[in-house]
Design a protein around this motif. Sequence first.
Motif, PDB file in Angstrom:
ATOM      1  N   ALA A   1      30.335  46.106  48.537  1.00  0.00           N
ATOM      2  CA  ALA A   1      29.356  45.437  47.752  1.00  0.00           C
ATOM      3  C   ALA A   1      29.991  43.936  47.423  1.00  0.00           C
ATOM      4  CB  ALA A   1      28.835  45.746  46.779  1.00  0.00           C
ATOM      5  N   THR A   2      31.176  44.175  46.588  1.00  0.00           N
ATOM      6  CA  THR A   2      31.702  42.793  45.965  1.00  0.00           C
ATOM      7  C   THR A   2      32.345  41.869  47.279  1.00  0.00           C
ATOM      8  OG1 THR A   2      32.345  44.454  44.127  1.00  0.00           O
ATOM      9  CG2 THR A   2      33.192  42.450  44.058  1.00  0.00           C
TER      10      THR A   2
ATOM     11  N   VAL B   1      31.996  50.166  46.223  1.00  0.00           N
ATOM     12  CA  VAL B   1      31.797  49.136  45.536  1.00  0.00           C
ATOM     13  C   VAL B   1      32.775  47.880  46.053  1.00  0.00           C
ATOM     14  CG1 VAL B   1      32.912  48.295  43.206  1.00  0.00           C
ATOM     15  CG2 VAL B   1      31.904  50.536  43.433  1.00  0.00           C
ATOM     16  N   VAL B   2      33.895  48.104  46.637  1.00  0.00           N
ATOM     17  CA  VAL B   2      34.489  47.079  47.311  1.00  0.00           C
ATOM     18  C   VAL B   2      33.549  46.612  48.373  1.00  0.00           C
ATOM     19  CG1 VAL B   2      36.184  46.836  49.338  1.00  0.00           C
ATOM     20  CG2 VAL B   2      36.767  48.312  47.151  1.00  0.00           C
TER      21      VAL B   2
ATOM     22  N   ASN C   1      38.119  37.801  47.594  1.00  0.00           N
ATOM     23  CA  ASN C   1      37.500  38.565  48.758  1.00  0.00           C
ATOM     24  C   ASN C   1      38.871  38.907  49.600  1.00  0.00           C
ATOM     25  OD1 ASN C   1      35.772  38.950  51.394  1.00  0.00           O
ATOM     26  ND2 ASN C   1      37.292  37.444  52.216  1.00  0.00           N
TER      27      ASN C   1
ATOM     28  N   CYS D   1      21.933  41.003  43.490  1.00  0.00           N
ATOM     29  CA  CYS D   1      21.595  40.216  44.662  1.00  0.00           C
ATOM     30  C   CYS D   1      20.161  40.299  45.104  1.00  0.00           C
ATOM     31  CB  CYS D   1      22.288  40.540  45.834  1.00  0.00           C
ATOM     32  SG  CYS D   1      24.140  40.398  45.264  1.00  0.00           S
TER      33      CYS D   1
ATOM     34  N   LEU E   1      40.024  42.205  48.157  1.00  0.00           N
ATOM     35  CA  LEU E   1      38.872  43.219  48.252  1.00  0.00           C
ATOM     36  C   LEU E   1      39.189  43.417  49.985  1.00  0.00           C
ATOM     37  CD1 LEU E   1      36.058  41.877  46.138  1.00  0.00           C
ATOM     38  CD2 LEU E   1      37.261  43.849  45.958  1.00  0.00           C
TER      39      LEU E   1
ATOM     40  N   VAL F   1      25.041  49.293  44.541  1.00  0.00           N
ATOM     41  CA  VAL F   1      25.671  48.454  43.773  1.00  0.00           C
ATOM     42  C   VAL F   1      25.314  47.073  43.731  1.00  0.00           C
ATOM     43  CG1 VAL F   1      28.055  47.388  43.176  1.00  0.00           C
ATOM     44  CG2 VAL F   1      27.692  49.919  43.675  1.00  0.00           C
ATOM     45  N   ALA F   2      24.855  46.397  44.728  1.00  0.00           N
ATOM     46  CA  ALA F   2      24.596  45.063  45.018  1.00  0.00           C
ATOM     47  C   ALA F   2      23.144  44.764  44.444  1.00  0.00           C
ATOM     48  CB  ALA F   2      24.698  44.649  46.570  1.00  0.00           C
TER      49      ALA F   2
ATOM     50  N   ALA G   1      29.792  40.084  48.792  1.00  0.00           N
ATOM     51  CA  ALA G   1      29.291  38.890  48.161  1.00  0.00           C
ATOM     52  C   ALA G   1      30.269  37.769  47.786  1.00  0.00           C
ATOM     53  CB  ALA G   1      28.857  39.504  46.541  1.00  0.00           C
ATOM     54  N   THR G   2      31.445  38.130  47.364  1.00  0.00           N
ATOM     55  CA  THR G   2      32.339  37.040  47.386  1.00  0.00           C
ATOM     56  C   THR G   2      32.768  36.271  48.659  1.00  0.00           C
ATOM     57  OG1 THR G   2      34.048  38.656  47.516  1.00  0.00           O
ATOM     58  CG2 THR G   2      33.617  38.000  45.279  1.00  0.00           C
TER      59      THR G   2
ATOM     60  N   ALA H   1      27.211  50.818  48.299  1.00  0.00           N
ATOM     61  CA  ALA H   1      27.178  49.480  48.464  1.00  0.00           C
ATOM     62  C   ALA H   1      25.957  48.725  48.261  1.00  0.00           C
ATOM     63  CB  ALA H   1      27.784  48.803  49.673  1.00  0.00           C
TER      64      ALA H   1
END
Length: 292
Positions: free
Chosen positions: A89-90, A86-87, A160, A202, A163, A197-198, A93-94, A194
Amino acid sequence: MTTPSGLATRRTAPRVPASAYFGISAIFHYLGPAFAVLLFARVDVLGVAWLRIAAAAVVFAIWRKPWRLVRRLTPEQRWVLLGLGVVLATMNATFYLAIERLPLATVGAIEFLGTIVLAAIGIRNGRNGIALVLAIAGVVALVDIQLAGAPWGFVFAFVNCALFMLYVVLGHRIANTDRGLSGIDQLAAAMLIAAVVATPFCLGSAIPALTSPAALLAGVGVGVCSSVIPYVTDQLAMARLRRHTFALMLSILPAVATVIGIVVLTQIPTLQELTGIALIAVGVLIHQESKE
Protein backbone atom coordinates in the motif's frame (compact mmCIF):
# COMPACT_ATOMS: atom_id res chain seq x y z
CA MET A 1 16.72 -26.65 -0.54
CA THR A 2 13.62 -26.30 -2.67
CA THR A 3 10.46 -25.80 -0.67
CA PRO A 4 7.11 -27.49 -1.43
CA SER A 5 5.69 -24.22 -2.72
CA GLY A 6 8.74 -23.79 -4.96
CA LEU A 7 8.21 -27.26 -6.40
CA ALA A 8 4.55 -26.53 -6.98
CA THR A 9 5.42 -23.30 -8.76
CA ARG A 10 7.96 -25.00 -11.01
CA ARG A 11 5.49 -27.71 -11.97
CA THR A 12 3.07 -25.09 -13.30
CA ALA A 13 5.39 -24.21 -16.16
CA PRO A 14 8.51 -26.37 -16.03
CA ARG A 15 9.79 -25.32 -19.43
CA VAL A 16 9.56 -21.56 -18.83
CA PRO A 17 12.85 -20.11 -17.53
CA ALA A 18 12.73 -17.82 -14.51
CA SER A 19 14.22 -15.03 -16.63
CA ALA A 20 11.12 -15.09 -18.85
CA TYR A 21 8.86 -14.51 -15.86
CA PHE A 22 11.15 -11.71 -14.73
CA GLY A 23 11.08 -10.13 -18.20
CA ILE A 24 7.28 -10.02 -18.16
CA SER A 25 7.34 -8.50 -14.68
CA ALA A 26 9.87 -5.86 -15.71
CA ILE A 27 7.78 -4.74 -18.68
CA PHE A 28 4.54 -4.44 -16.76
CA HIS A 29 6.29 -2.95 -13.71
CA TYR A 30 6.56 0.32 -15.63
CA LEU A 31 3.98 -0.09 -18.39
CA GLY A 32 1.17 0.22 -15.86
CA PRO A 33 2.67 3.31 -14.16
CA ALA A 34 3.24 4.94 -17.56
CA PHE A 35 -0.50 4.63 -18.21
CA ALA A 36 -1.10 5.91 -14.67
CA VAL A 37 0.82 9.10 -15.51
CA LEU A 38 -1.64 9.70 -18.33
CA LEU A 39 -4.51 9.17 -15.87
CA PHE A 40 -3.15 11.80 -13.46
CA ALA A 41 -4.75 14.48 -15.63
CA ARG A 42 -8.21 13.18 -14.64
CA VAL A 43 -7.71 11.66 -11.19
CA ASP A 44 -5.59 12.74 -8.23
CA VAL A 45 -2.39 10.74 -7.82
CA LEU A 46 -3.49 9.04 -4.58
CA GLY A 47 -6.80 8.23 -6.25
CA VAL A 48 -4.95 6.45 -9.02
CA ALA A 49 -2.94 4.56 -6.41
CA TRP A 50 -6.16 3.44 -4.71
CA LEU A 51 -7.69 2.33 -8.03
CA ARG A 52 -4.57 0.27 -8.73
CA ILE A 53 -4.56 -1.42 -5.32
CA ALA A 54 -8.31 -1.95 -5.10
CA ALA A 55 -8.60 -3.33 -8.65
CA ALA A 56 -5.77 -5.78 -8.01
CA ALA A 57 -7.34 -6.83 -4.69
CA VAL A 58 -10.65 -7.58 -6.40
CA VAL A 59 -8.96 -9.58 -9.16
CA PHE A 60 -6.95 -11.60 -6.64
CA ALA A 61 -10.02 -12.15 -4.44
CA ILE A 62 -12.04 -13.57 -7.33
CA TRP A 63 -9.15 -15.61 -8.71
CA ARG A 64 -7.45 -16.99 -5.60
CA LYS A 65 -9.96 -16.64 -2.71
CA PRO A 66 -7.08 -15.94 -0.29
CA TRP A 67 -9.23 -16.00 2.87
CA ARG A 68 -9.03 -19.78 2.67
CA LEU A 69 -5.42 -19.48 3.86
CA VAL A 70 -6.25 -18.07 7.29
CA ARG A 71 -6.42 -21.36 9.16
CA ARG A 72 -3.26 -22.71 7.52
CA LEU A 73 -1.01 -19.80 8.40
CA THR A 74 1.16 -19.69 11.49
CA PRO A 75 1.15 -16.47 13.57
CA GLU A 76 4.56 -15.61 12.10
CA GLN A 77 3.29 -16.03 8.54
CA ARG A 78 0.30 -13.82 9.30
CA TRP A 79 2.65 -11.08 10.47
CA VAL A 80 4.67 -11.45 7.25
CA LEU A 81 1.53 -11.02 5.14
CA LEU A 82 0.42 -8.06 7.24
CA GLY A 83 3.83 -6.47 6.73
CA LEU A 84 3.76 -7.15 3.00
CA GLY A 85 0.27 -5.65 2.74
CA VAL A 86 1.38 -2.45 4.47
CA VAL A 87 4.48 -2.30 2.26
CA LEU A 88 2.45 -2.75 -0.93
CA ALA A 89 0.00 0.00 0.00
CA THR A 90 2.68 2.50 1.02
CA MET A 91 5.06 1.58 -1.80
CA ASN A 92 2.43 2.07 -4.50
CA ALA A 93 1.35 5.43 -3.07
CA THR A 94 4.88 6.82 -2.72
CA PHE A 95 5.82 5.52 -6.19
CA TYR A 96 2.96 7.44 -7.79
CA LEU A 97 3.72 10.55 -5.73
CA ALA A 98 7.29 10.30 -7.08
CA ILE A 99 6.46 9.81 -10.75
CA GLU A 100 4.01 12.69 -10.58
CA ARG A 101 7.02 14.93 -9.91
CA LEU A 102 9.95 13.17 -11.61
CA PRO A 103 10.61 11.36 -14.92
CA LEU A 104 9.75 7.66 -14.81
CA ALA A 105 13.35 6.65 -15.62
CA THR A 106 14.71 8.71 -12.72
CA VAL A 107 12.36 7.06 -10.24
CA GLY A 108 13.28 3.69 -11.75
CA ALA A 109 16.98 4.35 -11.19
CA ILE A 110 16.46 5.41 -7.57
CA GLU A 111 14.28 2.36 -7.01
CA PHE A 112 17.19 0.15 -8.03
CA LEU A 113 19.54 1.59 -5.38
CA GLY A 114 18.04 -0.49 -2.57
CA THR A 115 18.37 -3.67 -4.55
CA ILE A 116 22.10 -3.04 -4.93
CA VAL A 117 22.44 -3.91 -1.25
CA LEU A 118 20.49 -7.14 -1.68
CA ALA A 119 22.52 -8.10 -4.74
CA ALA A 120 25.84 -7.31 -3.03
CA ILE A 121 24.98 -9.49 -0.03
CA GLY A 122 24.83 -12.56 -2.24
CA ILE A 123 28.07 -12.06 -4.18
CA ARG A 124 30.07 -15.31 -4.10
CA ASN A 125 32.66 -14.87 -6.86
CA GLY A 126 34.51 -12.29 -8.93
CA ARG A 127 32.30 -12.78 -11.97
CA ASN A 128 29.18 -11.79 -10.05
CA GLY A 129 31.06 -8.86 -8.54
CA ILE A 130 31.86 -7.60 -12.04
CA ALA A 131 28.23 -8.12 -13.05
CA LEU A 132 27.08 -5.97 -10.13
CA VAL A 133 29.61 -3.21 -10.95
CA LEU A 134 28.47 -3.14 -14.60
CA ALA A 135 24.83 -2.97 -13.55
CA ILE A 136 25.51 -0.08 -11.17
CA ALA A 137 27.56 1.76 -13.82
CA GLY A 138 24.68 1.29 -16.24
CA VAL A 139 22.20 2.83 -13.84
CA VAL A 140 24.53 5.77 -13.18
CA ALA A 141 24.94 6.34 -16.93
CA LEU A 142 21.25 5.87 -17.56
CA VAL A 143 20.01 8.68 -15.37
CA ASP A 144 21.78 11.86 -14.33
CA ILE A 145 20.14 12.33 -10.92
CA GLN A 146 20.21 15.92 -9.72
CA LEU A 147 18.73 16.59 -6.28
CA ALA A 148 17.16 19.89 -7.29
CA GLY A 149 13.92 21.17 -8.76
CA ALA A 150 11.56 18.62 -7.21
CA PRO A 151 12.71 17.88 -3.64
CA TRP A 152 9.51 16.12 -2.60
CA GLY A 153 9.73 13.97 -5.70
CA PHE A 154 13.10 12.68 -4.53
CA VAL A 155 11.84 12.19 -0.97
CA PHE A 156 9.02 10.00 -2.24
CA ALA A 157 11.36 8.22 -4.66
CA PHE A 158 13.82 7.27 -1.91
CA VAL A 159 11.04 6.15 0.43
CA ASN A 160 9.73 4.01 -2.41
CA CYS A 161 13.27 2.65 -2.87
CA ALA A 162 13.38 1.44 0.75
CA LEU A 163 9.90 -0.04 0.51
CA PHE A 164 10.75 -1.79 -2.75
CA MET A 165 13.68 -3.46 -1.02
CA LEU A 166 11.30 -4.69 1.70
CA TYR A 167 8.94 -5.93 -1.00
CA VAL A 168 11.74 -8.05 -2.50
CA VAL A 169 12.67 -9.51 0.90
CA LEU A 170 9.08 -10.29 1.97
CA GLY A 171 8.02 -11.37 -1.52
CA HIS A 172 10.91 -13.81 -1.77
CA ARG A 173 10.02 -15.14 1.66
CA ILE A 174 6.40 -15.96 0.77
CA ALA A 175 7.50 -17.40 -2.59
CA ASN A 176 9.58 -19.95 -0.67
CA THR A 177 7.27 -20.66 2.26
CA ASP A 178 7.27 -24.15 3.73
CA ARG A 179 4.13 -26.23 4.36
CA GLY A 180 3.12 -26.17 0.70
CA LEU A 181 1.50 -22.70 0.79
CA SER A 182 1.21 -20.99 -2.58
CA GLY A 183 3.16 -17.76 -2.88
CA ILE A 184 0.52 -16.36 -5.21
CA ASP A 185 -2.26 -17.11 -2.70
CA GLN A 186 -0.27 -15.34 0.01
CA LEU A 187 0.33 -12.42 -2.35
CA ALA A 188 -3.43 -12.24 -2.92
CA ALA A 189 -4.02 -12.06 0.84
CA ALA A 190 -1.40 -9.32 1.18
CA MET A 191 -3.07 -7.33 -1.60
CA LEU A 192 -6.40 -7.45 0.26
CA ILE A 193 -4.60 -6.11 3.31
CA ALA A 194 -3.04 -3.38 1.15
CA ALA A 195 -6.50 -2.31 -0.05
CA VAL A 196 -7.73 -2.04 3.55
CA VAL A 197 -4.65 -0.01 4.54
CA ALA A 198 -4.87 2.34 1.54
CA THR A 199 -8.61 3.02 1.63
CA PRO A 200 -8.72 5.56 4.52
CA PHE A 201 -5.94 7.63 2.95
CA CYS A 202 -6.65 7.32 -0.78
CA LEU A 203 -10.34 6.60 -1.38
CA GLY A 204 -11.37 10.25 -1.15
CA SER A 205 -9.05 11.12 -4.02
CA ALA A 206 -10.51 8.33 -6.15
CA ILE A 207 -14.17 9.37 -5.83
CA PRO A 208 -14.18 11.40 -9.11
CA ALA A 209 -13.13 8.28 -11.00
CA LEU A 210 -16.01 6.27 -9.54
CA THR A 211 -18.46 8.42 -11.50
CA SER A 212 -16.49 8.22 -14.75
CA PRO A 213 -16.67 4.84 -16.54
CA ALA A 214 -13.65 5.69 -18.69
CA ALA A 215 -11.48 6.70 -15.73
CA LEU A 216 -12.66 3.73 -13.70
CA LEU A 217 -11.86 1.32 -16.53
CA ALA A 218 -8.45 2.93 -16.96
CA GLY A 219 -7.82 2.54 -13.24
CA VAL A 220 -8.71 -1.14 -13.41
CA GLY A 221 -6.32 -1.54 -16.34
CA VAL A 222 -3.54 0.12 -14.35
CA GLY A 223 -4.23 -2.27 -11.45
CA VAL A 224 -4.01 -5.35 -13.64
CA CYS A 225 -0.90 -4.13 -15.47
CA SER A 226 0.87 -2.82 -12.36
CA SER A 227 -0.11 -5.09 -9.47
CA VAL A 228 -1.48 -8.36 -10.83
CA ILE A 229 0.71 -9.37 -13.78
CA PRO A 230 4.09 -8.16 -12.43
CA TYR A 231 3.57 -9.35 -8.84
CA VAL A 232 2.41 -12.80 -9.96
CA THR A 233 5.35 -13.20 -12.33
CA ASP A 234 7.64 -11.93 -9.55
CA GLN A 235 6.41 -14.81 -7.39
CA LEU A 236 7.05 -17.31 -10.18
CA ALA A 237 10.58 -15.95 -10.63
CA MET A 238 11.35 -15.61 -6.91
CA ALA A 239 10.46 -19.24 -6.31
CA ARG A 240 13.20 -20.25 -8.76
CA LEU A 241 15.91 -17.63 -8.16
CA ARG A 242 18.02 -16.82 -5.13
CA ARG A 243 17.19 -13.45 -3.63
CA HIS A 244 20.49 -11.80 -4.61
CA THR A 245 20.11 -13.01 -8.21
CA PHE A 246 16.60 -11.62 -8.40
CA ALA A 247 17.86 -8.36 -6.90
CA LEU A 248 20.62 -8.05 -9.51
CA MET A 249 18.17 -8.72 -12.34
CA LEU A 250 16.13 -5.82 -11.03
CA SER A 251 18.87 -3.58 -12.41
CA ILE A 252 17.17 -3.82 -15.79
CA LEU A 253 14.18 -1.92 -14.40
CA PRO A 254 15.64 1.56 -15.11
CA ALA A 255 16.37 0.43 -18.66
CA VAL A 256 12.82 -0.87 -19.06
CA ALA A 257 11.53 2.41 -17.61
CA THR A 258 13.46 4.27 -20.29
CA VAL A 259 12.04 2.10 -23.09
CA ILE A 260 8.49 2.44 -21.73
CA GLY A 261 9.07 6.18 -21.47
CA ILE A 262 9.93 6.22 -25.18
CA VAL A 263 6.91 4.21 -26.29
CA VAL A 264 4.20 5.60 -24.01
CA LEU A 265 5.43 9.02 -22.87
CA THR A 266 7.64 9.92 -25.90
CA GLN A 267 10.70 10.52 -23.69
CA ILE A 268 13.62 9.97 -26.11
CA PRO A 269 16.87 8.66 -24.53
CA THR A 270 20.30 10.13 -25.13
CA LEU A 271 23.42 8.25 -26.22
CA GLN A 272 24.52 8.16 -22.56
CA GLU A 273 21.23 6.54 -21.56
CA LEU A 274 21.56 3.96 -24.32
CA THR A 275 25.06 3.18 -23.05
CA GLY A 276 23.60 2.66 -19.61
CA ILE A 277 21.06 0.19 -20.95
CA ALA A 278 23.85 -1.76 -22.67
CA LEU A 279 25.97 -1.91 -19.48
CA ILE A 280 23.02 -3.20 -17.47
CA ALA A 281 22.26 -5.84 -20.09
CA VAL A 282 25.87 -7.08 -20.04
CA GLY A 283 25.91 -7.16 -16.24
CA VAL A 284 22.77 -9.28 -16.06
CA LEU A 285 24.02 -11.49 -18.88
CA ILE A 286 27.33 -12.42 -17.23
CA HIS A 287 25.87 -12.97 -13.75
CA GLN A 288 26.11 -16.61 -12.68
CA GLU A 289 23.46 -18.12 -10.42
CA SER A 290 24.93 -19.77 -7.32
CA LYS A 291 24.54 -23.55 -7.11
CA GLU A 292 24.75 -23.59 -3.33
